[in-house]
Design a protein around this motif. Structure first.
Motif, PDB file in Angstrom:
ATOM      1  N   GLY A  81       0.815  -1.203   0.000  1.00  0.00           N
ATOM      2  CA  GLY A  81       0.000   0.000   0.000  1.00  0.00           C
ATOM      3  C   GLY A  81       0.852   1.257   0.000  1.00  0.00           C
ATOM      4  O   GLY A  81       0.430   2.310  -0.501  1.00  0.00           O
TER       5      GLY A  81
ATOM      6  N   VAL B  13       1.472   2.321  -3.564  1.00  0.00           N
ATOM      7  CA  VAL B  13       0.304   2.992  -4.154  1.00  0.00           C
ATOM      8  C   VAL B  13       0.190   4.422  -3.628  1.00  0.00           C
ATOM      9  O   VAL B  13      -0.069   5.363  -4.393  1.00  0.00           O
TER      10      VAL B  13
ATOM     11  N   ASN C 167       0.557   7.908  -5.822  1.00  0.00           N
ATOM     12  CA  ASN C 167      -0.571   8.846  -5.917  1.00  0.00           C
ATOM     13  C   ASN C 167      -0.314  10.176  -5.223  1.00  0.00           C
ATOM     14  O   ASN C 167      -1.004  11.162  -5.487  1.00  0.00           O
TER      15      ASN C 167
ATOM     16  N   ASP D 288       2.302  -9.314  -2.921  1.00  0.00           N
ATOM     17  CA  ASP D 288       0.852  -9.167  -3.128  1.00  0.00           C
ATOM     18  C   ASP D 288       0.450  -9.618  -4.532  1.00  0.00           C
ATOM     19  O   ASP D 288      -0.625  -9.283  -5.023  1.00  0.00           O
TER      20      ASP D 288
ATOM     21  N   LYS E  80      -0.545  -6.830  -7.261  1.00  0.00           N
ATOM     22  CA  LYS E  80      -1.789  -6.046  -7.266  1.00  0.00           C
ATOM     23  C   LYS E  80      -1.504  -4.548  -7.212  1.00  0.00           C
ATOM     24  O   LYS E  80      -2.160  -3.758  -7.896  1.00  0.00           O
ATOM     25  N   ALA E  81      -0.533  -4.152  -6.391  1.00  0.00           N
ATOM     26  CA  ALA E  81      -0.209  -2.726  -6.274  1.00  0.00           C
ATOM     27  C   ALA E  81       0.347  -2.187  -7.585  1.00  0.00           C
ATOM     28  O   ALA E  81       0.022  -1.068  -8.003  1.00  0.00           O
TER      29      ALA E  81
ATOM     30  N   LEU F 103      -0.261  -3.373 -10.595  1.00  0.00           N
ATOM     31  CA  LEU F 103      -1.385  -3.297 -11.529  1.00  0.00           C
ATOM     32  C   LEU F 103      -2.223  -2.043 -11.274  1.00  0.00           C
ATOM     33  O   LEU F 103      -2.700  -1.397 -12.227  1.00  0.00           O
ATOM     34  N   GLU F 104      -2.361  -1.681 -10.005  1.00  0.00           N
ATOM     35  CA  GLU F 104      -3.172  -0.505  -9.669  1.00  0.00           C
ATOM     36  C   GLU F 104      -2.531   0.778 -10.159  1.00  0.00           C
ATOM     37  O   GLU F 104      -3.221   1.656 -10.705  1.00  0.00           O
ATOM     38  N   ILE F 105      -1.216   0.912  -9.963  1.00  0.00           N
ATOM     39  CA  ILE F 105      -0.575   2.162 -10.393  1.00  0.00           C
ATOM     40  C   ILE F 105      -0.450   2.230 -11.919  1.00  0.00           C
ATOM     41  O   ILE F 105      -0.385   3.315 -12.489  1.00  0.00           O
TER      42      ILE F 105
ATOM     43  N   ALA G 230      -2.837   0.979 -13.903  1.00  0.00           N
ATOM     44  CA  ALA G 230      -4.196   1.315 -14.329  1.00  0.00           C
ATOM     45  C   ALA G 230      -4.516   2.782 -14.089  1.00  0.00           C
ATOM     46  O   ALA G 230      -5.332   3.376 -14.807  1.00  0.00           O
ATOM     47  N   ASN G 231      -3.870   3.380 -13.083  1.00  0.00           N
ATOM     48  CA  ASN G 231      -4.112   4.791 -12.748  1.00  0.00           C
ATOM     49  C   ASN G 231      -2.769   5.527 -12.660  1.00  0.00           C
ATOM     50  O   ASN G 231      -2.338   5.935 -11.574  1.00  0.00           O
TER      51      ASN G 231
ATOM     52  N   TRP H 176       1.017  -8.785 -13.690  1.00  0.00           N
ATOM     53  CA  TRP H 176       1.685  -7.523 -13.394  1.00  0.00           C
ATOM     54  C   TRP H 176       2.841  -7.275 -14.350  1.00  0.00           C
ATOM     55  O   TRP H 176       3.056  -6.139 -14.806  1.00  0.00           O
TER      56      TRP H 176
END
Length: 258
Positions: free
Chosen positions: A61, A64, A68, A90, A93-94, A96-98, A100-101, A124
């Motif tokens: 986290g 991320v 951000n 993880d 997942k983290a 992939l999130e950054i 995607a955004n 990832w």
């Protein structure tokens, strides 16, 4: 996209990608590749650098949040993530999130050991390869080492005979950092032409033998000898990365034999 190390400079001259993955087991080559990216980010006005070590217990986290967050001191940042085992705990997942955004103010640099085929098939990795740049760093094998040394010598403004380069390659035994250090030492001495005789006199033969003797003692379980040699290397002021290079070389040999 995938790039070779020799293609990186041309790529960076055209602009920065939002994501980079540098993967390899040769510390010097990985470091130099990362340095190229860091220098390019500075030329683009990115002065702030956040370094995250994704070791056991790392909170993904945090990555991320860093990706951000707005910088307090600069408009853009380089976020460097080092993953010692090459596998996000993880499952990516983290990352992939950054991806995607993406934050357009950041450049994310991920540094890992050599990634196996299974890891390169994960979601990832495929996502970051599609959104950014992946560079695999391959070790310099025995046959390539003389040519690599010759290019480094020429880049330092010197020349060397074929016999000198062959002896040089034999002396450093794959320890690239030791080779670079010796080239820099000879350059600072004002050397123009490197001969085999100069290599005999100038190369740090004792340090090389001691570093590999340490690795041999560790593998044989001779704790007393290993401790004594390590103390000697420390007292002599040898770089830790040179010692690590000897240990890594031995470990690679064991993996190959297995």
């Amino acid at each position: 996209m995938k790039l070779k190390t020799e293609q990186l400079n041309t790529h960076l001259q055209k602009g920065l990608a939002p994501f980079y993955v540098i993967s390899g087991d040769e510390p010097l080559l990985v470091q130099e590749t990362c340095d190229q990216i860091r220098l390019a980010t500075k030329k683009q006005g990115i002065e702030e650098r956040e370094l995250l070590h994704a070791e056991s217990g790392f909170d993904w986290g945090d990555l991320v949040e860093q990706a951000n967050a707005m910088s307090l001191f600069a408009s853009r940042r380089l976020i460097e993530v080092r993953i010692p085992n090459g596998k996000p705990s993880d499952k990516g997942k983290a990352i992939l999130e950054i991806i995607a955004n993406p934050n357009p103010d950041n450049v994310v640099l991920i540094v890992t050991p050599r990634l196996d085929a299974a890891t390169q098939k994960t979601k990832w990795f495929k996502a970051i390869e599609a959104a950014g740049v992946f560079i695999a760093i391959w070790p310099i094998d025995r046959n390539q080492l003389p040519g690599w040394l010759q290019r480094r010598i020429q880049a330092a403004g010197m020349s060397a005979s074929q016999d000198a380069v062959a002896l040089f390659a034999q002396r450093i035994e794959g320890n690239l950092l030791a080779g670079v250090q010796e080239i820099e030492k000879m350059r600072m001495m004002g050397t123009q032409q490197i001969s085999a005789e100069l290599i005999e006199e100038a190369t740090a033969d004792s340090a090389r033998y001691d570093a590999f003797a340490l690795a041999d003692s560790c593998l044989m379980g001779n704790i007393g000898d290993a401790t004594r040699i390590l103390s000697h290397l420390k007292a002599e002021g040898h770089e830790a990365i040179m010692i690590l290079g000897a240990l890594v070389r031995k470990i690679r040999q064991l993996i190959s034999l297995q």
